[in-house]
Design a protein around this motif. Structure first.
Motif, PDB file in Angstrom:
ATOM      1  N   TYR A  11       0.797  -1.221   0.000  1.00 37.75           N
ATOM      2  CA  TYR A  11       0.000   0.000   0.000  1.00 37.75           C
ATOM      3  C   TYR A  11       0.837   1.283   0.000  1.00 37.75           C
ATOM      4  CZ  TYR A  11      -3.941  -3.060   0.734  1.00 37.75           C
ATOM      5  OH  TYR A  11      -4.876  -4.032   0.573  1.00 37.75           O
ATOM      6  N   GLY A  12       2.106   1.179  -0.149  1.00 36.88           N
ATOM      7  CA  GLY A  12       2.964   2.350  -0.298  1.00 36.88           C
ATOM      8  C   GLY A  12       3.234   3.107   0.981  1.00 36.88           C
ATOM      9  N   ARG A  13       3.078   2.458   2.096  1.00 41.17           N
ATOM     10  CA  ARG A  13       3.375   3.107   3.369  1.00 41.17           C
ATOM     11  C   ARG A  13       4.878   3.119   3.595  1.00 41.17           C
ATOM     12  NH1 ARG A  13      -0.422  -0.548   6.932  1.00 41.17           N
ATOM     13  NH2 ARG A  13      -2.269  -0.408   5.665  1.00 41.17           N
ATOM     14  N   THR A  14       5.324   4.217   4.195  1.00 42.12           N
ATOM     15  CA  THR A  14       6.746   4.304   4.518  1.00 42.12           C
ATOM     16  C   THR A  14       6.880   4.433   6.030  1.00 42.12           C
ATOM     17  OG1 THR A  14       6.708   6.694   4.281  1.00 42.12           O
ATOM     18  CG2 THR A  14       7.313   5.430   2.334  1.00 42.12           C
ATOM     19  N   ALA A  15       8.071   4.212   6.508  1.00 39.00           N
ATOM     20  CA  ALA A  15       8.332   4.345   7.937  1.00 39.00           C
ATOM     21  C   ALA A  15       8.145   5.805   8.325  1.00 39.00           C
ATOM     22  CB  ALA A  15       9.752   3.883   8.254  1.00 39.00           C
ATOM     23  N   ARG A  16       7.632   6.040   9.552  1.00 39.09           N
ATOM     24  CA  ARG A  16       7.385   7.410  10.010  1.00 39.09           C
ATOM     25  C   ARG A  16       8.696   8.163  10.139  1.00 39.09           C
ATOM     26  NH1 ARG A  16       3.073   7.832  14.694  1.00 39.09           N
ATOM     27  NH2 ARG A  16       4.248   9.749  14.847  1.00 39.09           N
ATOM     28  N   ASP A  17       8.672   9.379   9.661  1.00 39.52           N
ATOM     29  CA  ASP A  17       9.846  10.239   9.752  1.00 39.52           C
ATOM     30  C   ASP A  17       9.647  11.147  10.962  1.00 39.52           C
ATOM     31  OD1 ASP A  17      12.111  11.661   9.364  1.00 39.52           O
ATOM     32  OD2 ASP A  17      11.451  12.654   7.525  1.00 39.52           O
ATOM     33  N   ASP A  18      10.281  10.806  12.087  1.00 42.41           N
ATOM     34  CA  ASP A  18      10.102  11.555  13.331  1.00 42.41           C
ATOM     35  C   ASP A  18      10.650  12.976  13.236  1.00 42.41           C
ATOM     36  OD1 ASP A  18       8.751   9.545  14.592  1.00 42.41           O
ATOM     37  OD2 ASP A  18      10.545   8.677  15.520  1.00 42.41           O
ATOM     38  N   THR A  19      11.667  13.215  12.460  1.00 43.61           N
ATOM     39  CA  THR A  19      12.208  14.568  12.345  1.00 43.61           C
ATOM     40  C   THR A  19      11.208  15.487  11.650  1.00 43.61           C
ATOM     41  OG1 THR A  19      13.343  14.001  10.280  1.00 43.61           O
ATOM     42  CG2 THR A  19      14.605  13.779  12.323  1.00 43.61           C
ATOM     43  N   ARG A  20      10.487  14.960  10.662  1.00 47.28           N
ATOM     44  CA  ARG A  20       9.477  15.758   9.966  1.00 47.28           C
ATOM     45  C   ARG A  20       8.341  16.119  10.923  1.00 47.28           C
ATOM     46  NH1 ARG A  20       4.932  14.132   6.138  1.00 47.28           N
ATOM     47  NH2 ARG A  20       4.476  16.071   5.065  1.00 47.28           N
ATOM     48  N   THR A  21       7.891  15.176  11.725  1.00 47.27           N
ATOM     49  CA  THR A  21       6.821  15.420  12.688  1.00 47.27           C
ATOM     50  C   THR A  21       7.249  16.455  13.721  1.00 47.27           C
ATOM     51  OG1 THR A  21       6.063  13.154  12.395  1.00 47.27           O
ATOM     52  CG2 THR A  21       5.292  14.301  14.353  1.00 47.27           C
ATOM     53  N   LYS A  22       8.471  16.334  14.210  1.00 43.94           N
ATOM     54  CA  LYS A  22       8.979  17.301  15.177  1.00 43.94           C
ATOM     55  C   LYS A  22       9.052  18.695  14.571  1.00 43.94           C
ATOM     56  CE  LYS A  22      11.707  14.092  17.940  1.00 43.94           C
ATOM     57  NZ  LYS A  22      13.051  13.680  18.341  1.00 43.94           N
ATOM     58  N   ARG A  23       9.490  18.792  13.329  1.00 46.17           N
ATOM     59  CA  ARG A  23       9.599  20.080  12.654  1.00 46.17           C
ATOM     60  C   ARG A  23       8.211  20.728  12.514  1.00 46.17           C
ATOM     61  NH1 ARG A  23      11.844  19.102   7.297  1.00 46.17           N
ATOM     62  NH2 ARG A  23      13.605  18.358   8.514  1.00 46.17           N
ATOM     63  N   ILE A  24       7.204  19.946  12.142  1.00 47.95           N
ATOM     64  CA  ILE A  24       5.845  20.470  12.007  1.00 47.95           C
ATOM     65  C   ILE A  24       5.325  20.952  13.355  1.00 47.95           C
ATOM     66  CG2 ILE A  24       3.453  19.809  11.526  1.00 47.95           C
ATOM     67  CD1 ILE A  24       4.553  18.049   9.273  1.00 47.95           C
ATOM     68  N   LEU A  25       5.565  20.199  14.418  1.00 53.49           N
ATOM     69  CA  LEU A  25       5.110  20.600  15.748  1.00 53.49           C
ATOM     70  C   LEU A  25       5.795  21.878  16.224  1.00 53.49           C
ATOM     71  CD1 LEU A  25       4.831  17.146  17.550  1.00 53.49           C
ATOM     72  CD2 LEU A  25       2.971  18.662  16.845  1.00 53.49           C
ATOM     73  N   ILE A  26       7.084  22.012  15.964  1.00 50.81           N
ATOM     74  CA  ILE A  26       7.816  23.208  16.380  1.00 50.81           C
ATOM     75  C   ILE A  26       7.317  24.436  15.625  1.00 50.81           C
ATOM     76  CG2 ILE A  26      10.087  24.332  16.302  1.00 50.81           C
ATOM     77  CD1 ILE A  26      11.288  21.570  16.998  1.00 50.81           C
ATOM     78  N   ILE A  27       7.104  24.316  14.325  1.00 50.50           N
ATOM     79  CA  ILE A  27       6.610  25.444  13.532  1.00 50.50           C
ATOM     80  C   ILE A  27       5.191  25.818  13.966  1.00 50.50           C
ATOM     81  CG2 ILE A  27       5.896  26.140  11.206  1.00 50.50           C
ATOM     82  CD1 ILE A  27       8.321  24.554  10.158  1.00 50.50           C
ATOM     83  N   SER A  28       4.344  24.817  14.208  1.00 50.07           N
ATOM     84  CA  SER A  28       2.973  25.085  14.657  1.00 50.07           C
ATOM     85  C   SER A  28       2.979  25.785  16.012  1.00 50.07           C
ATOM     86  CB  SER A  28       2.177  23.789  14.754  1.00 50.07           C
ATOM     87  OG  SER A  28       2.063  23.182  13.494  1.00 50.07           O
ATOM     88  N   GLY A  29       3.816  25.338  16.933  1.00 46.57           N
ATOM     89  CA  GLY A  29       3.916  25.966  18.245  1.00 46.57           C
ATOM     90  C   GLY A  29       4.406  27.399  18.155  1.00 46.57           C
ATOM     91  N   ALA A  30       5.395  27.634  17.297  1.00 47.72           N
ATOM     92  CA  ALA A  30       5.918  28.991  17.134  1.00 47.72           C
ATOM     93  C   ALA A  30       4.860  29.921  16.533  1.00 47.72           C
ATOM     94  CB  ALA A  30       7.164  28.971  16.260  1.00 47.72           C
ATOM     95  N   LEU A  31       4.119  29.436  15.547  1.00 48.78           N
ATOM     96  CA  LEU A  31       3.058  30.250  14.955  1.00 48.78           C
ATOM     97  C   LEU A  31       1.953  30.551  15.971  1.00 48.78           C
ATOM     98  CD1 LEU A  31       2.684  28.763  11.366  1.00 48.78           C
ATOM     99  CD2 LEU A  31       3.523  31.024  12.003  1.00 48.78           C
ATOM    100  N   PHE A  32       1.561  29.555  16.765  1.00 51.02           N
ATOM    101  CA  PHE A  32       0.546  29.773  17.784  1.00 51.02           C
ATOM    102  C   PHE A  32       1.010  30.817  18.794  1.00 51.02           C
ATOM    103  CE2 PHE A  32      -1.126  28.898  22.008  1.00 51.02           C
ATOM    104  CZ  PHE A  32      -2.486  29.052  21.764  1.00 51.02           C
ATOM    105  N   THR A  33       2.261  30.703  19.240  1.00 55.12           N
ATOM    106  CA  THR A  33       2.807  31.663  20.200  1.00 55.12           C
ATOM    107  C   THR A  33       2.835  33.069  19.609  1.00 55.12           C
ATOM    108  OG1 THR A  33       4.152  29.914  21.168  1.00 55.12           O
ATOM    109  CG2 THR A  33       4.800  32.181  21.644  1.00 55.12           C
ATOM    110  N   LEU A  34       3.203  33.202  18.367  1.00 50.95           N
ATOM    111  CA  LEU A  34       3.254  34.500  17.703  1.00 50.95           C
ATOM    112  C   LEU A  34       1.853  35.110  17.589  1.00 50.95           C
ATOM    113  CD1 LEU A  34       4.999  36.590  16.184  1.00 50.95           C
ATOM    114  CD2 LEU A  34       4.467  35.327  14.106  1.00 50.95           C
ATOM    115  N   VAL A  35       0.888  34.329  17.160  1.00 52.74           N
ATOM    116  CA  VAL A  35      -0.488  34.833  17.010  1.00 52.74           C
ATOM    117  C   VAL A  35      -1.084  35.171  18.368  1.00 52.74           C
ATOM    118  CG1 VAL A  35      -2.832  34.179  16.310  1.00 52.74           C
ATOM    119  CG2 VAL A  35      -0.897  33.695  14.803  1.00 52.74           C
ATOM    120  N   PHE A  36      -0.885  34.323  19.367  1.00 58.47           N
ATOM    121  CA  PHE A  36      -1.419  34.587  20.697  1.00 58.47           C
ATOM    122  C   PHE A  36      -0.790  35.844  21.295  1.00 58.47           C
ATOM    123  CE2 PHE A  36      -1.431  34.012  25.336  1.00 58.47           C
ATOM    124  CZ  PHE A  36      -2.802  33.907  25.536  1.00 58.47           C
ATOM    125  N   GLY A  37       0.511  36.015  21.135  1.00 59.84           N
ATOM    126  CA  GLY A  37       1.188  37.214  21.635  1.00 59.84           C
ATOM    127  C   GLY A  37       0.676  38.477  20.959  1.00 59.84           C
TER     128      GLY A  37
END
Length: 133
Positions: A11-37
């Motif tokens: 089915y074309g599944r690949t192993a999870r890329d933890d660095t990509r997930t961490k990068r998305i979470l960090i960017i989302s957190g930074a954007l939330f902090t910026l908008v909330f501030g």
């Protein structure tokens, strides 16, 4: 090859890329902090103070069919204000009501009294609210 590996390959599944997930979470957190501030600074710090304040001073019963209400209005000098004054019975039902137009003045804080006619004996009288026309 295990069954899970066969299904992933099929089915074309690949192993999870933890660095990509961490990068998305960090960017989302930074954007939330910026908008909330920005929201806190815009809404909380740069907001203006209230321009109109109303304070209940009390009431005095005159008869079974009238009550005198006293209240204080603070507003910028030269501003006209409209206020509604009410009388309530023991069940908190409105038994007297009047809307008053208060002329502008050079004073910021003024005290008003108004006698309301009531449909039955009132137990309290108070300003319902004031607004700028």
């Amino acid at each position: 090859m295990t069954a899970q590996q066969l299904l992933d390959e099929r089915y074309g599944r690949t192993a999870r890329d933890d660095t990509r997930t961490k990068r998305i979470l960090i960017i989302s957190g930074a954007l939330f902090t910026l908008v909330f501030g920005a929201w806190v600074v815009w809404g909380g710090l740069s907001g203006t103070n209230a321009e109109l304040e109303v304070r209940e001073l009390g009431y005095r019963d005159l008869t079974d069919t009238s009550i005198t209400v006293a209240w204080e209005v603070s507003v910028a000098p030269g501003t006209e204000v409209s206020c509604a004054v009410q009388a309530l019975n023991a069940n908190f039902g409105i038994v007297g009501w009047r809307v008053l137009e208060l002329d502008s003045s050079d004073q910021r804080t003024r005290v008003f009294t108004e006698t309301l006619r009531t449909s039955e004996q009132a137990v309290t009288g108070l300003p319902y609210g004031c607004w700028l026309p």
